[in-house]
Write an enzyme that holds these catalytic residues in place. Structure first.
Site, PDB file in Angstrom:
ATOM      1  N   HIS A  64     -33.042  32.106 -21.470  1.00  0.00           N
ATOM      2  CA  HIS A  64     -32.083  31.459 -22.375  1.00  0.00           C
ATOM      3  C   HIS A  64     -31.445  32.450 -23.343  1.00  0.00           C
ATOM      4  O   HIS A  64     -31.939  32.612 -24.458  1.00  0.00           O
ATOM      5  CB  HIS A  64     -32.782  30.351 -23.156  1.00  0.00           C
ATOM      6  N   CYS A 103     -30.415  28.178 -17.016  1.00  0.00           N
ATOM      7  CA  CYS A 103     -31.584  27.357 -16.682  1.00  0.00           C
ATOM      8  C   CYS A 103     -31.154  26.187 -15.788  1.00  0.00           C
ATOM      9  O   CYS A 103     -30.833  26.393 -14.632  1.00  0.00           O
ATOM     10  CB  CYS A 103     -32.271  26.878 -17.956  1.00  0.00           C
ATOM     11  N   GLU A 155     -28.810  31.951 -24.982  1.00  0.00           N
ATOM     12  CA  GLU A 155     -28.264  31.203 -26.124  1.00  0.00           C
ATOM     13  C   GLU A 155     -29.322  30.952 -27.184  1.00  0.00           C
ATOM     14  O   GLU A 155     -29.004  30.601 -28.314  1.00  0.00           O
ATOM     15  CB  GLU A 155     -27.622  29.898 -25.639  1.00  0.00           C
TER      16      GLU A 155
END
Lengths: 242, 771
Positions: A211, A102, A213
């Site tokens: 994302h 990002c 993660e």
């Protein structure tokens, strides 16, 4: 040889836990998330302040999501001048892996480490949504360490959360064919050819708008993102034992 | 620029606070009793308030002192019209570690964790400058949670706007949503749930309330109680500028016309989420060996409120030197510095030997920090700038000493507006009503998709994913559930039952994720207490909340009251917002499954066609009529059943029936799951009230057909009635006896006539930066 291997510490060889540094810029807000995801995927990860050059003893560097330096100018522009990012090309020359998620992706583009640019979403607004991305042949083309566990056509579910994620590039087609490992199944931001992620020439630097993660545990909605971090770990550990 | 503008005069009974602050400097030698009293009145202080000040001080107050009273004794800071009512609410409960009076309520949630949570309004600023009003509302409530010592982990928002079709609503809604997004996304706190309601009563006076929650170890709580003579007050964060001076007094008046409001922009604060993020991290990482003795966020009335409140709480005094406050503009007066509501600031009390290290802690990350005051044993706050003392007041007179206001209250409310006699006769096909109602209960995805819902990696259920939001605790499968409920339209007809309906909905929503209601924070939004009827409505809402909470055995741990919510079009409906907290024993068990072909759909709770107030009656009659339906005992039975069903993995999914009623809940469920269903309801003389009547304590459950028997058994044990509605499948939404709509027709209605939030451009805050 990875930088960690180069310093030849006691942990070298098969089964050693690879090390990772997550760079914290003032205004980063995904630093802890990325740190947790790396630790969950078998890394020994720590936070690293942006005003210091990158450490030589890590195998992987993560640039997290957030609003570095407030991002009141073009997203990532100021952060791309931080000492940690300025030291990235030299650090990379020693053979490590880099992921920018990002805002981290925006920083890599602003620093010229990845090609193209990330512009305002179309429609022009911040968007958070759970989306799916599909693995393309480009992911496997250079045997990118980030996609060792992936197959072309795999669909990965993860959230997006950004306002400036529309990927643009003047020589679209060439880049898309060779550098774009993930495309949106449904384009949320007007990105060129549904681009969701970009690799550098070597395949070792990954910039990704969604994302991964935040998609490492099923109870939080998906664990598809963990495949990227696990591929990276597998690559690093197998390289050492080779 | 002057402190405030003079053009605005809201109403004769309540003249513009702060209007004459800059008019004359009333030096002690110069001004007499009469001019001081007139100045007090011009600043919005009531005659009996001035008399209290005058006799407590035994001298004529200075210009600066009157300004401090004007702010600190405003409704916003003193709760002078409602505190006797709020005192009746239950505050004790299982697990409550901090209640009203602290920065934020704190509740033990187990496994060594507690949750700090609180709701706060930013209605008036949002009406005048929607983006900054909403953004600073988010920043402000986050600072409350941080001051309590907790790391913020979630935001929720409750938004009420005027007619969905009006251009003013579109403008305000776009700005408010972008402001919440702009601040919350950048500072990196996930927005995990919210309510958006449209009602003509909010035209020109939107309600913007934000709830923040944070995680904290129970022993790590901080307090605003300053103590220790010789200890030093530090001001840290952003530099102080002229923004938002006397916002508290502004927030305690009725709003004027759009034109008048434009002149009030000097009262509006400007948010800087980047500075807010730096400050949050610096305050949370403040080294334990440096203290701090006390922490206070700066909000309404700025340094004035922080110093007076901290001193009053600790029973100490403070000598404040405004010359040492870091400023953005050089030529600010003492009063401007003292009352500025510049954002992103905290006050910390530390021991003198820790001052250098404490200042360096903040300066090293680019924040300003300065020692601005020393604690004394005088019990007074003395303020000087360049050797001239301009304020010398007893701390407890200013903070907490405002006399209760004595506004008249009506003995009773006007009779409830009854349902017209034709309500027993169906007036149009059921599916026509469904389409119209669905457009009013429109999909909120265009709003909540502008908020980051997953940053922080704790969100188990975010907006649109379950009836309540669920967050996971660190390194655990235990979770907390949070939800917001409240209905101005129901309180407009019956404030007492309307308030209880909000508690009922909170109970129901939490139970759908397996959580028992533990505590609430209440955001109470009302019109003017100077109107005897509105005053009675305020009292009825709080009485309804109190009685309902006692019946449920649930405490209030803090909240907010916003008064004077009216525009030239009239008062808003009384709008209590309930922010509810519960614990989820195991987040893996939260049923999140969408409908699947072959599932059986049931409604748990009683099917009824009793007529009452609902979204439907407003649609049919164009105004709020009838009485809200509410049954807290039934809610408790259903809630216990739901928790048992979840613990036993007995259902695939659960969804609360709320605004719009049973068939709206069914339609939305099918839309979210993108699948049709064939459903039937028992024959009824009042099919519309059965379908859309918002009957109490109803929850949708779905599961595989062969598991229905097990569900029935548990429902019987918990004495909860149930009714099988039908089967999931196909591409039509079919109501036997009433026809069918295609899912496409249904979706068109759902995406119908909401203001187009999707067009919102991502607006950037023009906030000033810290150096």
């Amino acid at each position: 040889m990875t930088p960690a291997a180069a310093v030849n510490d006691s942990g070298r060889g098969r089964g050693r836990t690879p090390r990772a540094a997550v760079v914290v810029f003032p205004g980063s807000n995904g630093d802890r998330d990325l740190l947790e995801a790396l630790n969950l995927s078998g890394f020994s990860a720590r936070l690293h302040p942006a005003h210091m050059a990158l450490p030589a003893d890590v195998d992987l560097v993560g640039l997290p999501g957030g609003f570095s330096y407030g991002d009141y100018w073009r997203a990532g522009m100021l952060a791309s001048r931080a000492r940690a990012v300025q030291s990235l090309p030299a650090w990379l020359a020693a053979g490590g892996l880099v992921i920018g998620v990002c805002n981290g992706f925006q920083i890599l583009v602003e620093a010229g480490i990845l090609p193209g640019a990330l512009s305002y979403n179309q429609p022009p607004r911040f968007v958070h949504r759970w989306i799916e991305v599909e693995v393309t042949p480009a992911a496997l083309r250079n045997q990118s360490p980030w996609f060792g566990q992936a197959r072309v056509g795999d669909r990965l579910r993860m959230p997006i959360a950004h306002a400036e994620g529309r990927y643009v590039h003047p020589q679209g087609d060439d880049v898309i064919a060779t550098r774009v490992p993930l495309v949106y199944c449904e384009n949320p931001n007007g990105s060129l050819a549904d681009t969701a992620a970009v690799l550098d020439d070597s395949g070792r630097v990954l910039g990704i708008m969604p994302h991964p993660e935040r998609a490492c545990e099923a109870v939080l909605g998906s664990d598809d993102g963990a495949a990227l971090f696990q591929s990276a770990r597998q690559f690093l550990t197998s390289q050492e034992s080779a | 620029m002057t402190i405030a503008t003079r053009e605005h005069d809201a109403q004769p009974a309540h003249s513009s606070a702060g209007a004459d602050l800059d008019a004359r400097r009333l030096d002690r030698d110069e001004h007499d009793e009469g001019s001081a009293a007139r100045l007090a009145e011009a600043m919005g202080l009531l005659p009996h308030e001035y008399q209290t000040i005058r006799s407590a001080l035994e001298r004529i107050p200075t210009h600066e002192e009157l300004a401090v009273f004007s702010g600190m004794w405003s409704e916003h800071c003193s709760y002078k019209s409602t505190r006797h009512l709020l005192a009746t609410l239950p505050k004790e409960g299982r697990g409550v570690l901090a209640g009203p009076g602290s920065h934020a309520g704190v509740v033990d949630v187990g496994e060594g964790w507690a949750v700090a949570f609180k709701i706060e309004s930013h209605n008036h600023p949002s009406a005048v400058e929607p983006y900054q009003g909403a953004a600073t509302g988010v920043g402000g409530i986050l600072r409350d949670v941080i001051a309590q010592g907790a790391r913020p982990c979630a935001l929720l928002d409750f938004l009420c706007f005027g007619n969905a079709q009006s251009p003013q609503t579109a403008r305000i809604q776009r700005g408010v949503v972008a402001g919440i997004a702009g601040y919350g996304n950048a500072i990196g706190i996930p927005n995990i749930g919210g309510r958006t309601q449209h009602h003509p009563g909010y035209e020109g006076n939107p309600l913007v309330n934000a709830l923040a929650a944070g995680l904290i170890r129970p022993h790590a709580q901080r307090t605003a109680r300053a103590h220790g003579t010789g200890n030093v007050v530090l001001l840290v964060g952003a530099a102080t500028g002229r923004d938002g001076i006397l916002g508290a007094a502004f927030a305690s008046e009725a709003l004027g016309s759009q034109e008048q409001n434009r002149t009030r922009r000097s009262h509006i604060q400007v948010g800087d989420p980047f500075a807010g993020k730096l400050l949050m991290e610096a305050v949370l990482s403040f080294p334990a060996e440096l203290g701090p003795v006390a922490v206070q966020d700066l909000g309404a009335c700025g340094i004035a409120c922080a110093t007076f409140e901290m001193a009053a709480l600790g029973g100490v005094g403070m000598d404040v030197d405004l010359s040492s406050v870091p400023l953005r503009e050089a030529d600010m007066t003492a009063l401007e510095i003292f009352l500025s509501e510049s954002q992103e600031r905290f006050a910390l009390v530390v021991q003198p030997e820790h001052v250098p290290a404490a200042l360096e802690h903040f300066r090293s990350v680019g924040l300003t920090a300065a020692a601005i005051a020393v604690l004394t044993d005088s019990g007074r706050v003395r303020v000087r700038k360049e050797q001239s003392v301009c304020i010398d007041l007893p701390a407890r007179l200013v903070a907490g000493g405002a006399p209760a206001s004595r506004f008249a209250i009506a003995a009773a409310l006007p009779p409830l507006p009854e349902l017209p006699a034709d309500h027993n006769t169906p007036h149009e096909p059921l599916l026509t009503t469904l389409q119209k109602l669905l457009a009013q209960c429109a999909d909120a995805e265009p709003i909540y998709s502008q908020f980051d819902q997953t940053v922080g990696n704790r969100t188990v259920c975010g907006p649109g994913q379950a009836s309540a939001a669920v967050l996971r605790l660190p390194d655990s499968m235990r979770g907390v559930a949070l939800t917001l409920s409240g209905r101005g339209d129901l309180c407009a007809v019956d404030p007492y039952r309307g308030a209880q309906a909000a508690l009922a909905e909170a109970t129901r929503r939490l139970a759908c994720v397996g959580a028992e209601l533990l505590a609430i924070t209440d955001g109470l939004n009302f019109a003017s207490p100077r109107d005897p009827i509105e005053h009675r409505r305020i009292a009825e809402v709080i009485a309804g909340l109190g009685d309902g909470l006692r019946q449920l055995g649930v405490p209030v741990t803090g909240g907010n009251v916003s008064l004077y919510n009216e525009s030239p079009r009239g008062p808003i409906p009384p709008t209590p917002m309930v922010g509810a907290l519960g614990v989820v024993p195991d987040v893996r068990k939260v049923p999140r499954a969408r409908l699947q072909a072959g599932h059986t759909l049931l409604v748990l709770g009683e099917l009824s066609d009793e007529p009452g107030a609902a979204q439907y009656t407003r649609l049919r009659y164009g105004s709020d009529v009838g009485s809200p339906r509410c049954d807290l005992s039934a809610e408790q039975r259903v809630a216990r059943l739901l928790c048992a069903l979840i613990a036993a993995d007995a259902v695939a999914g659960l969804s609360a029936v709320t605004q719009g009623g049973l068939v709206i809940a069914l339609a939305k469920l099918c839309l979210r799951s993108d699948i049709g269903a064939a459903l039937s309801l028992p024959a009824s003389p009042r099919p519309h009230f059965q379908a859309f009547g918002e009957q109490p304590a109803q929850v949708l459950a779905w599961l595989d057909r062969q598991r229905v028997a097990a569900l029935r058994q548990l429902a019987d044990v918990h004495a909860v009635p149930y009714h099988v509605l039908g089967e999931v499948g196909g591409s039509d939404f079919q109501l036997v006896g009433h026809g069918a709509l295609t899912m496409r027709e249904l979706r068109t209605a759902w995406r119908g006539n909401a203001p187009d939030a999707a067009r919102t451009s991502t607006q950037r805050s023009a906030g000033t930066h810290v150096s």
